[in-house]
Motif scaffolding. Structure first.
Motif, PDB file in Angstrom:
ATOM      1  N   ILE A   2       0.964  -1.063  -0.045  1.00 31.95           N
ATOM      2  CA  ILE A   2       0.160  -0.211   0.035  1.00 31.95           C
ATOM      3  C   ILE A   2       0.987   1.176   0.061  1.00 31.95           C
ATOM      4  O   ILE A   2       2.072   1.119   0.308  1.00 31.95           O
ATOM      5  CB  ILE A   2      -1.047  -0.059   1.302  1.00 31.95           C
ATOM      6  CG1 ILE A   2      -0.298   0.198   2.312  1.00 31.95           C
ATOM      7  CG2 ILE A   2      -1.922  -1.094   1.311  1.00 31.95           C
ATOM      8  CD1 ILE A   2      -0.510   1.322   3.361  1.00 31.95           C
ATOM      9  N   LYS A   3       0.119   2.342  -0.518  1.00 31.19           N
ATOM     10  CA  LYS A   3       1.028   3.393  -0.501  1.00 31.19           C
ATOM     11  C   LYS A   3       0.424   4.778   0.271  1.00 31.19           C
ATOM     12  O   LYS A   3      -0.893   4.766   0.524  1.00 31.19           O
ATOM     13  CB  LYS A   3       1.368   4.058  -1.946  1.00 31.19           C
ATOM     14  CG  LYS A   3       2.127   3.322  -2.817  1.00 31.19           C
ATOM     15  CD  LYS A   3       2.382   3.827  -4.259  1.00 31.19           C
ATOM     16  CE  LYS A   3       3.143   2.830  -5.056  1.00 31.19           C
ATOM     17  NZ  LYS A   3       3.267   3.480  -6.257  1.00 31.19           N
ATOM     18  N   PHE A   4       1.038   5.347   1.270  1.00 33.69           N
ATOM     19  CA  PHE A   4       0.457   6.549   1.988  1.00 33.69           C
ATOM     20  C   PHE A   4       1.534   7.457   1.943  1.00 33.69           C
ATOM     21  O   PHE A   4       2.642   7.381   1.606  1.00 33.69           O
ATOM     22  CB  PHE A   4       0.065   5.973   3.189  1.00 33.69           C
ATOM     23  CG  PHE A   4       1.123   5.332   4.070  1.00 33.69           C
ATOM     24  CD1 PHE A   4       1.696   6.328   4.915  1.00 33.69           C
ATOM     25  CD2 PHE A   4       1.119   4.290   3.987  1.00 33.69           C
ATOM     26  CE1 PHE A   4       2.652   5.733   6.006  1.00 33.69           C
ATOM     27  CE2 PHE A   4       2.428   3.590   4.866  1.00 33.69           C
ATOM     28  CZ  PHE A   4       3.086   4.700   5.772  1.00 33.69           C
ATOM     29  N   GLU A  15       6.145   9.962  -0.075  1.00 32.99           N
ATOM     30  CA  GLU A  15       5.262   8.868  -0.350  1.00 32.99           C
ATOM     31  C   GLU A  15       5.734   7.422   0.267  1.00 32.99           C
ATOM     32  O   GLU A  15       7.123   7.329  -0.183  1.00 32.99           O
ATOM     33  CB  GLU A  15       4.803   8.710  -1.914  1.00 32.99           C
ATOM     34  CG  GLU A  15       3.772   7.463  -1.916  1.00 32.99           C
ATOM     35  CD  GLU A  15       3.171   7.274  -3.501  1.00 32.99           C
ATOM     36  OE1 GLU A  15       2.067   7.913  -3.680  1.00 32.99           O
ATOM     37  OE2 GLU A  15       3.994   6.919  -4.240  1.00 32.99           O
ATOM     38  N   GLU A  17       5.784   3.196   0.838  1.00 34.12           N
ATOM     39  CA  GLU A  17       5.440   2.274   0.150  1.00 34.12           C
ATOM     40  C   GLU A  17       5.289   1.145   1.221  1.00 34.12           C
ATOM     41  O   GLU A  17       6.708   0.947   1.609  1.00 34.12           O
ATOM     42  CB  GLU A  17       5.783   1.522  -1.035  1.00 34.12           C
ATOM     43  CG  GLU A  17       5.024   0.485  -1.625  1.00 34.12           C
ATOM     44  CD  GLU A  17       5.380   0.363  -3.256  1.00 34.12           C
ATOM     45  OE1 GLU A  17       4.791   0.330  -4.057  1.00 34.12           O
ATOM     46  OE2 GLU A  17       6.739  -0.142  -3.255  1.00 34.12           O
ATOM     47  N   ASP A  20       1.318  -4.926   3.169  1.00 38.68           N
ATOM     48  CA  ASP A  20      -0.025  -4.801   3.906  1.00 38.68           C
ATOM     49  C   ASP A  20      -0.329  -6.262   4.495  1.00 38.68           C
ATOM     50  O   ASP A  20      -1.237  -6.643   4.988  1.00 38.68           O
ATOM     51  CB  ASP A  20      -1.033  -4.356   3.071  1.00 38.68           C
ATOM     52  CG  ASP A  20      -1.251  -5.253   1.733  1.00 38.68           C
ATOM     53  OD1 ASP A  20      -0.498  -5.888   1.421  1.00 38.68           O
ATOM     54  OD2 ASP A  20      -2.292  -4.949   0.837  1.00 38.68           O
ATOM     55  N   ILE A  90      -1.080  -1.361   9.019  1.00 39.87           N
ATOM     56  CA  ILE A  90      -0.764  -1.284   7.626  1.00 39.87           C
ATOM     57  C   ILE A  90      -1.875  -2.376   6.974  1.00 39.87           C
ATOM     58  O   ILE A  90      -1.879  -3.337   7.122  1.00 39.87           O
ATOM     59  CB  ILE A  90       0.666  -1.596   7.138  1.00 39.87           C
ATOM     60  CG1 ILE A  90       1.633  -0.645   8.126  1.00 39.87           C
ATOM     61  CG2 ILE A  90       0.628  -1.456   5.685  1.00 39.87           C
ATOM     62  CD1 ILE A  90       1.275   0.914   7.728  1.00 39.87           C
ATOM     63  N   GLY A  91      -2.605  -1.474   6.082  1.00 40.28           N
ATOM     64  CA  GLY A  91      -3.628  -2.476   5.420  1.00 40.28           C
ATOM     65  C   GLY A  91      -4.299  -1.443   4.150  1.00 40.28           C
ATOM     66  O   GLY A  91      -4.106  -0.374   4.187  1.00 40.28           O
ATOM     67  N   ASP A  92      -5.284  -1.886   3.662  1.00 37.53           N
ATOM     68  CA  ASP A  92      -5.894  -1.298   2.719  1.00 37.53           C
ATOM     69  C   ASP A  92      -6.553   0.152   3.192  1.00 37.53           C
ATOM     70  O   ASP A  92      -6.885   1.065   2.399  1.00 37.53           O
ATOM     71  CB  ASP A  92      -7.029  -2.043   1.898  1.00 37.53           C
ATOM     72  CG  ASP A  92      -6.682  -3.194   1.227  1.00 37.53           C
ATOM     73  OD1 ASP A  92      -5.385  -3.177   0.676  1.00 37.53           O
ATOM     74  OD2 ASP A  92      -7.372  -4.197   0.865  1.00 37.53           O
ATOM     75  N   ASP A  95      -4.240   2.846   2.677  1.00 38.50           N
ATOM     76  CA  ASP A  95      -3.902   3.180   1.307  1.00 38.50           C
ATOM     77  C   ASP A  95      -4.562   4.726   0.853  1.00 38.50           C
ATOM     78  O   ASP A  95      -5.723   4.838   1.077  1.00 38.50           O
ATOM     79  CB  ASP A  95      -4.440   2.239   0.121  1.00 38.50           C
ATOM     80  CG  ASP A  95      -3.709   2.053  -1.005  1.00 38.50           C
ATOM     81  OD1 ASP A  95      -2.523   2.482  -1.168  1.00 38.50           O
ATOM     82  OD2 ASP A  95      -4.246   2.028  -2.253  1.00 38.50           O
TER      83      ASP A  95
END
Length: 107
Positions: A2-4, A15, A17, A20, A90-92, A95
């Protein structure tokens, strides 16, 4: 993966990565990415030194637990979008989120 996005105390954004599927918390990813997060209690929601503000994506994260809120409410700066990074997996749901490192919690 996932990216945040993480915004540091100077307003710079980067950003990130992260995997997840390994059960990491946001706090662990921030520390691994060498952000200045103390996280002195090691993720047990006892110190609030991993305080972050969720600028985008707050709704997907759900509500903070009572234990998390107890710690946040004792901080000198507490915002409606404040969370403890150790309590966010960390998970969807993370994102696309934008997270800001906050106040005295940052070294």
């Amino acid at each position: 993966m996932i990216k945040f996005t993480v915004e540091d105390q100077d307003g710079n954004r980067q950003e990130i990565e992260a995997p997840d599927d390994m059960g990491f918390s946001l706090m662990e990813i921030l520390k691994a990415s060498e952000y200045p997060v103390l996280a002195t209690c090691g993720g047990m929601a006892l110190c609030a030194t991993c305080h972050v503000e969720i600028l985008e994506g707050k709704d997907a994260l759900g509500h903070a637990t009572d234990i998390e809120l107890d710690q946040l409410e004792n901080l000198p700066e507490y915002f409606p979008t404040s969370r403890l990074a150790c309590q966010i997996r960390i998970g969807d749901i993370l994102d696309g989120a934008v997270v800001r490192l906050r106040g005295e919690d940052v070294v």
